[in-house]
Design a protein around this motif. Structure first.
Motif, PDB file in Angstrom:
ATOM      1  N   ASP A 110     -19.300  27.751 -40.010  1.00 40.27           N
ATOM      2  CA  ASP A 110     -17.970  27.179 -40.205  1.00 40.27           C
ATOM      3  C   ASP A 110     -18.046  25.692 -39.879  1.00 40.27           C
ATOM      4  N   LYS A 111     -17.839  24.857 -40.911  1.00 44.59           N
ATOM      5  CA  LYS A 111     -17.981  23.410 -40.756  1.00 44.59           C
ATOM      6  C   LYS A 111     -16.718  22.746 -40.202  1.00 44.59           C
ATOM      7  N   ILE A 112     -15.705  23.529 -39.920  1.00 36.78           N
ATOM      8  CA  ILE A 112     -14.434  23.084 -39.318  1.00 36.78           C
ATOM      9  C   ILE A 112     -13.561  22.352 -40.330  1.00 36.78           C
ATOM     10  N   ASN A 113     -14.074  21.308 -40.946  1.00 36.05           N
ATOM     11  CA  ASN A 113     -13.299  20.543 -41.925  1.00 36.05           C
ATOM     12  C   ASN A 113     -13.664  20.969 -43.337  1.00 36.05           C
ATOM     13  N   ILE A 114     -12.687  20.959 -44.223  1.00 36.10           N
ATOM     14  CA  ILE A 114     -12.950  21.370 -45.601  1.00 36.10           C
ATOM     15  C   ILE A 114     -13.714  20.278 -46.343  1.00 36.10           C
ATOM     16  N   GLY A 115     -14.478  20.716 -47.358  1.00 37.76           N
ATOM     17  CA  GLY A 115     -15.263  19.795 -48.165  1.00 37.76           C
ATOM     18  C   GLY A 115     -14.729  19.707 -49.578  1.00 37.76           C
ATOM     19  N   MET A 116     -15.628  19.442 -50.515  1.00 40.30           N
ATOM     20  CA  MET A 116     -15.255  19.279 -51.909  1.00 40.30           C
ATOM     21  C   MET A 116     -15.048  20.642 -52.562  1.00 40.30           C
ATOM     22  N   GLY A 117     -14.422  20.616 -53.742  1.00 40.90           N
ATOM     23  CA  GLY A 117     -14.250  21.856 -54.486  1.00 40.90           C
ATOM     24  C   GLY A 117     -12.924  21.897 -55.215  1.00 40.90           C
ATOM     25  N   TYR A 118     -12.784  22.919 -56.094  1.00 39.67           N
ATOM     26  CA  TYR A 118     -11.568  23.096 -56.871  1.00 39.67           C
ATOM     27  C   TYR A 118     -10.856  24.400 -56.525  1.00 39.67           C
ATOM     28  N   HIS A 119     -11.618  25.500 -56.428  1.00 35.14           N
ATOM     29  CA  HIS A 119     -11.030  26.802 -56.174  1.00 35.14           C
ATOM     30  C   HIS A 119     -11.215  27.160 -54.702  1.00 35.14           C
ATOM     31  N   TYR A 120     -10.226  26.819 -53.874  1.00 30.36           N
ATOM     32  CA  TYR A 120     -10.322  26.989 -52.429  1.00 30.36           C
ATOM     33  C   TYR A 120     -11.477  26.140 -51.900  1.00 30.36           C
ATOM     34  N   ARG A 121     -11.151  24.988 -51.383  1.00 28.12           N
ATOM     35  CA  ARG A 121     -12.152  24.002 -51.004  1.00 28.12           C
ATOM     36  C   ARG A 121     -13.084  24.530 -49.916  1.00 28.12           C
ATOM     37  N   SER A 122     -14.334  24.164 -50.031  1.00 26.61           N
ATOM     38  CA  SER A 122     -15.392  24.738 -49.206  1.00 26.61           C
ATOM     39  C   SER A 122     -15.301  24.301 -47.745  1.00 26.61           C
ATOM     40  N   ARG A 123     -15.477  25.293 -46.853  1.00 29.21           N
ATOM     41  CA  ARG A 123     -15.495  25.001 -45.423  1.00 29.21           C
ATOM     42  C   ARG A 123     -16.671  25.701 -44.728  1.00 29.21           C
ATOM     43  N   CYS A 148     -19.428  24.674 -36.060  1.00 32.50           N
ATOM     44  CA  CYS A 148     -20.052  23.398 -35.705  1.00 32.50           C
ATOM     45  C   CYS A 148     -19.699  22.372 -36.779  1.00 32.50           C
ATOM     46  N   LYS A 149     -19.172  21.249 -36.366  1.00 34.63           N
ATOM     47  CA  LYS A 149     -18.720  20.234 -37.314  1.00 34.63           C
ATOM     48  C   LYS A 149     -19.873  19.693 -38.147  1.00 34.63           C
ATOM     49  N   ARG A 150     -19.648  19.571 -39.449  1.00 28.97           N
ATOM     50  CA  ARG A 150     -20.703  19.072 -40.321  1.00 28.97           C
ATOM     51  C   ARG A 150     -20.972  17.598 -40.082  1.00 28.97           C
ATOM     52  N   VAL A 151     -22.153  17.153 -40.497  1.00 31.95           N
ATOM     53  CA  VAL A 151     -22.572  15.769 -40.305  1.00 31.95           C
ATOM     54  C   VAL A 151     -22.002  14.903 -41.419  1.00 31.95           C
ATOM     55  N   TYR A 152     -21.368  13.793 -41.042  1.00 32.33           N
ATOM     56  CA  TYR A 152     -20.828  12.859 -42.036  1.00 32.33           C
ATOM     57  C   TYR A 152     -21.764  11.662 -42.184  1.00 32.33           C
ATOM     58  N   ARG A 153     -21.900  11.198 -43.425  1.00 34.83           N
ATOM     59  CA  ARG A 153     -22.658   9.989 -43.737  1.00 34.83           C
ATOM     60  C   ARG A 153     -24.109  10.076 -43.261  1.00 34.83           C
ATOM     61  N   GLY A 154     -24.666  11.262 -43.307  1.00 29.65           N
ATOM     62  CA  GLY A 154     -26.060  11.425 -42.926  1.00 29.65           C
ATOM     63  C   GLY A 154     -26.933  11.638 -44.144  1.00 29.65           C
ATOM     64  N   TYR A 155     -28.062  12.283 -43.932  1.00 31.02           N
ATOM     65  CA  TYR A 155     -28.967  12.637 -45.023  1.00 31.02           C
ATOM     66  C   TYR A 155     -28.300  13.712 -45.881  1.00 31.02           C
ATOM     67  N   PRO A 156     -28.605  13.803 -47.180  1.00 34.13           N
ATOM     68  CA  PRO A 156     -27.981  14.839 -48.010  1.00 34.13           C
ATOM     69  C   PRO A 156     -28.144  16.234 -47.411  1.00 34.13           C
ATOM     70  N   THR A 157     -27.049  16.946 -47.313  1.00 28.53           N
ATOM     71  CA  THR A 157     -26.959  18.307 -46.758  1.00 28.53           C
ATOM     72  C   THR A 157     -27.488  18.397 -45.330  1.00 28.53           C
ATOM     73  N   GLU A 158     -27.438  17.319 -44.580  1.00 25.99           N
ATOM     74  CA  GLU A 158     -27.929  17.327 -43.202  1.00 25.99           C
ATOM     75  C   GLU A 158     -27.205  18.371 -42.351  1.00 25.99           C
ATOM     76  N   LYS A 159     -27.967  19.103 -41.559  1.00 24.38           N
ATOM     77  CA  LYS A 159     -27.408  20.121 -40.677  1.00 24.38           C
ATOM     78  C   LYS A 159     -27.310  19.565 -39.255  1.00 24.38           C
ATOM     79  N   PRO A 160     -26.257  19.920 -38.518  1.00 22.14           N
ATOM     80  CA  PRO A 160     -26.113  19.428 -37.148  1.00 22.14           C
ATOM     81  C   PRO A 160     -27.139  20.057 -36.210  1.00 22.14           C
ATOM     82  N   VAL A 161     -27.724  19.253 -35.360  1.00 25.69           N
ATOM     83  CA  VAL A 161     -28.730  19.741 -34.422  1.00 25.69           C
ATOM     84  C   VAL A 161     -28.186  20.849 -33.518  1.00 25.69           C
TER      85      VAL A 161
END
Length: 222
Positions: A110-123, A148-161
């Protein structure tokens, strides 16, 4: 920390049978490219909103060989975690089972904040939990939804440590070897290193090595 500039399959082929204690990885799966083309993953490409470079995808057709290699190098009674989306899960799961893995369940990040998408935005994102043989988790009280909150402005698809630290703690002991055949941002290797595990990984992108080197220079968890 041992790094190799190589594609995942070639690198795995260099590892000995039954030589790895834990696998945690996030292949650049096909569906990411599809979503990028229709504009639902703009954070992953070069744009006004992002400076991230895109990477080569790993075709679904290669998952059988990939999972066979993962199963071969993993020691008996060990775990394997694969990050993926809801589409790729249906390609990876049967390939891993054909290779010999037991599939337990998809964990949900669970990334806490919603991301991109059209049909129910991804979280959320899935983490497929596989086992070779039988190994008890360290803490049976941890839920199958990891927040765990997703990483912003990091490497593409970066996962939080911190997210990866949960998996490393759950499925390995200090001194054991953790690998990531698509190390990308290096978060899996950083988490393993912080927890006194041996770690090794491969990637074909120069940007991955540059990004990890920068993280190590700045002391970002290393």
């Amino acid at each position: 920390m041992r790094l190799a500039k190589s594609d995942a399959l070639s690198w795995l082929a260099t590892l000995a049978d039954d030589s790895v204690d834990l696998i945690i990885t996030d292949p650049p799966y096909e569906s990411l490219e599809k979503h990028r083309k229709v504009g639902t993953t703009t954070r992953l490409k070069v744009s006004k909103a992002s400076s991230n470079q895109w990477f080569d995808i790993f075709p679904n057709a290669c998952f059988d060989e990939f999972c066979q290699q993962l199963y071969r190098v993993l020691k008996p009674n060990r775990h394997c975690y694969l990050f993926c989306d809801q589409e790729t899960m249906f390609a990876i799961k049967p390939a891993a089972e054909r290779a010999g893995f037991k599939f337990w369940k998809p964990l949900v990040w669970d990334k806490i904040n919603i991301g991109m998408g059209y049909h129910y935005r991804s979280r959320y994102e899935f983490i497929l939990f596989f086992e070779k043989g039988k190994r008890k988790l360290q803490d049976l009280g941890i839920a199958d939804v990891l927040t765990c909150k997703r990483v912003y402005r990091g490497y593409p698809t970066e996962k939080p440590v911190p997210l990866l630290e949960i998996l490393v703690k759950q499925s390995s002991e200090p001194g054991e070897l953790v690998i990531d055949p698509f190390f990308g941002s290096g978060s899996t290797l950083i988490a393993a290193h912080k927890l006194q595990r041996e770690c090794a990984g491969a990637d074909i992108a120069d940007a991955a090595f540059e990004y990890l080197a920068q993280r190590r220079q700045t002391g970002d968890g290393v």
